[in-house]
Design a protein around this motif. Structure first.
Motif, short mmCIF file in Angstrom:
data_model
loop_
_atom_site.label_atom_id
_atom_site.label_comp_id
_atom_site.label_asym_id
_atom_site.label_seq_id
_atom_site.Cartn_x
_atom_site.Cartn_y
_atom_site.Cartn_z
N LEU A 94 0.84 -1.19 0.00
CA LEU A 94 0.00 0.00 0.00
C LEU A 94 0.87 1.23 0.00
CD1 LEU A 94 -2.74 1.56 0.43
CD2 LEU A 94 -2.30 1.34 2.88
N LEU A 95 0.51 2.20 -0.82
CA LEU A 95 1.13 3.53 -0.81
C LEU A 95 0.01 4.54 -0.99
CD1 LEU A 95 3.28 5.67 -0.91
CD2 LEU A 95 3.83 5.00 -3.24
N GLU A 96 -0.28 5.27 0.08
CA GLU A 96 -1.37 6.23 0.08
C GLU A 96 -0.85 7.60 0.47
OE1 GLU A 96 -5.73 5.93 1.86
OE2 GLU A 96 -4.32 6.57 3.41
N ILE A 97 -1.17 8.61 -0.35
CA ILE A 97 -0.80 9.99 -0.04
C ILE A 97 -2.09 10.77 0.16
CG2 ILE A 97 0.47 12.03 -0.78
CD1 ILE A 97 2.20 9.55 -0.38
N ASN A 98 -2.34 11.19 1.38
CA ASN A 98 -3.54 11.95 1.72
C ASN A 98 -3.28 12.84 2.93
OD1 ASN A 98 -6.27 12.80 1.68
ND2 ASN A 98 -6.73 11.35 3.31
N PRO A 99 -3.18 14.14 2.72
CA PRO A 99 -3.39 14.82 1.45
C PRO A 99 -2.14 14.83 0.58
CG PRO A 99 -2.99 16.43 3.15
CD PRO A 99 -3.03 15.09 3.84
N LEU A 100 -2.38 14.89 -0.72
CA LEU A 100 -1.33 15.18 -1.68
C LEU A 100 -1.46 16.67 -1.99
CD1 LEU A 100 -0.21 13.11 -4.70
CD2 LEU A 100 -0.66 15.54 -5.01
N PHE A 101 -0.46 17.44 -1.59
CA PHE A 101 -0.53 18.89 -1.77
C PHE A 101 -0.29 19.25 -3.24
CE2 PHE A 101 0.99 19.35 2.85
CZ PHE A 101 -0.33 19.43 3.31
N VAL A 102 -1.20 20.05 -3.79
CA VAL A 102 -1.12 20.49 -5.18
C VAL A 102 -0.83 21.98 -5.22
CG1 VAL A 102 -2.40 20.76 -7.34
CG2 VAL A 102 -2.74 18.71 -5.94
N ARG A 103 0.24 22.35 -5.92
CA ARG A 103 0.59 23.76 -6.08
C ARG A 103 -0.10 24.33 -7.34
NH1 ARG A 103 4.61 24.79 -2.48
NH2 ARG A 103 6.03 23.08 -1.90
N ARG A 104 -0.25 25.64 -7.38
CA ARG A 104 -0.90 26.29 -8.51
C ARG A 104 -0.13 26.09 -9.81
NH1 ARG A 104 -5.94 26.97 -8.44
NH2 ARG A 104 -5.63 28.38 -10.23
N ASP A 105 1.18 25.85 -9.71
CA ASP A 105 1.97 25.65 -10.92
C ASP A 105 1.97 24.19 -11.37
OD1 ASP A 105 3.54 24.41 -9.03
OD2 ASP A 105 5.32 25.65 -9.35
N GLY A 106 1.17 23.34 -10.71
CA GLY A 106 1.11 21.92 -11.08
C GLY A 106 2.11 21.05 -10.35
N GLY A 107 2.89 21.64 -9.46
CA GLY A 107 3.81 20.84 -8.64
C GLY A 107 3.07 20.13 -7.52
N TRP A 108 3.74 19.21 -6.85
CA TRP A 108 3.09 18.45 -5.78
C TRP A 108 4.09 18.09 -4.69
CZ3 TRP A 108 4.34 13.34 -4.38
CH2 TRP A 108 5.27 12.71 -5.22
N ILE A 109 3.56 17.73 -3.52
CA ILE A 109 4.38 17.29 -2.40
C ILE A 109 3.51 16.39 -1.52
CG2 ILE A 109 3.82 19.29 -0.95
CD1 ILE A 109 6.74 19.19 0.04
#
Length: 379
Positions: free
Chosen positions: A182-197
């Protein structure tokens, strides 16, 4: 093995995935030089969900506020678990929350991809909204996972679709490389430029694949205090878990399924087993050391009053097992409790002779063995 969030993010970072900078603290006193820049998120490290709603995830902007939160969170309990450490990480601002997970689907012999343009603590409530949560099961191959994730982002806002597509590619690679369940990302942060963390991470590993995962083994060794059972398995080649610290019956057993069934039968009979064990007799190979280790662990049970040996021998000769067991008993004099032995398999007569030397009668029927256990536990 369920990884705590700090260790899940450490593993993600080792594989090149973006995570907030953070450190692990197990005490109130802090070293400002080792902290990431404020403002901070203080996150209790326990293997369960609902931390935010339980007040175990908080924000801090000053050192005194951080210490105050640590003082209140460390030692707190949630769902029967005690908080031993907190992850302190830089707060990520100006982002939206999405959701992404990969999980093995054994029924379909594939990997289930689940995705949502919205995420966070109320992710379960989205199930009632048509189309809010999207999922599909595909072959456990990286190209298939990447292609399916790209299809699931159709119709999302452009920056959300871009972030989820990029995250899906990166995390699918980690899922496959690390052989995760299992690999779950919650929350997955979304930046306005389409980046993520990765704002939060839940990872379940496949213990049977650890021998192929040097990074995960090294992480486990460095954090053995948080995963004692898994570390014991790596060091000693067997599965051992304390199931009830107040248990009265120590178990020396083999076979994971049979051992769990035995625990169920004992509890159904009103008896209190102390531990689960799959000693894996086929791996003893003429050496009593694994049995010595097991007996030492059982001796730590403060209320253990009897030891039940329950062995169904397949490839292992019971005579050889009994010889090693008597050697192990001689090397663990601190275990001073009566022993009940139920043995079934090849070499039973030889095993009886070895154990008779320690005044341990051998039975082949579980009911008879439990009757003996009850007699030893009688006041």
């Amino acid at each position: 093995m369920f990884l705590l969030e700090h260790d899940a993010k450490t593993l993600l970072a080792l594989h090149g995935a973006p995570v907030p900078r953070g450190v692990l603290l197990d005490r109130v006193g802090i070293d400002a030089a080792g902290l990431p820049p404020p403002p901070w998120i203080v996150k209790a490290q326990i293997a369960t969900g609902g931390r935010g709603k339980a007040g175990l995830i908080r924000t801090a902007t000053t050192g005194s506020e951080l210490e105050s939160h640590l003082r209140e969170i460390l030692g707190a309990t949630h769902k029967g678990m005690t908080v031993r450490a907190c992850r302190i990480e830089t707060q990520v601002t100006g982002v939206e929350e999405a959701y992404l997970s990969y999980t093995l689907d054994p029924v379909a012999a594939g990997v289930r991809v689940i995705m949502s343009a919205r995420g966070g603590v109320d992710i379960e409530s989205l199930a009632a909204i048509p189309g809010a949560i999207r999922s599909a099961t595909v072959a456990p191959q990286l190209p298939a996972l990447v292609a399916q994730a790209a299809q699931l982002t159709t119709g999302f806002a452009p920056h959300v679709a871009s972030a989820l597509d990029a995250a899906a590619r990166e995390l699918a690679r980690v899922f496959m490389e690390a052989e995760l369940s299992l690999l779950e990302i919650n929350p997955l942060f979304v930046r306005r430029d389409g980046g993520w963390i990765a704002g939060d991470a839940k990872i379940v590993t496949d213990d049977n694949a650890l021998f192929r995962q040097p990074q995960l083994r090294a992480l486990l060794a460095s954090r053995a205090v948080a995963y004692p059972e898994a570390q014991r398995k790596q060091e000693h080649g067997c599965d051992y878990v304390v199931v009830d610290p107040d248990g009265e019956i120590g178990l020396l057993t083999t076979g994971a399924g049979l051992s769990m069934m035995l625990i169920d039968e004992l509890r159904a009979a009103g008896l209190k087993p102390y531990n689960f064990l799959d000693v894996r007799t086929g791996g003893l190979r003429g050496d009593a050391m694994r049995l010595v280790s097991v007996l030492n662990w059982i001796a730590e049970g403060r209320r253990v009053r009897v030891l039940l040996v329950n062995i169904f021998a397949g490839i292992t000769d019971l005579g050889e097992f009994a010889r090693l067991l008597t050697e192990a008993f001689a090397r663990t004099p601190q275990l001073k409790v009566p022993v009940v032995a139920r043995l079934v398999g090849t070499g039973l007569d030889t095993a009886r002779k070895f154990l008779a030397g320690r005044d341990i009668p051998v039975v082949t029927d579980l009911g008879a063995a439990l009757d003996q256990v009850r007699r030893h536990l009688a006041p």
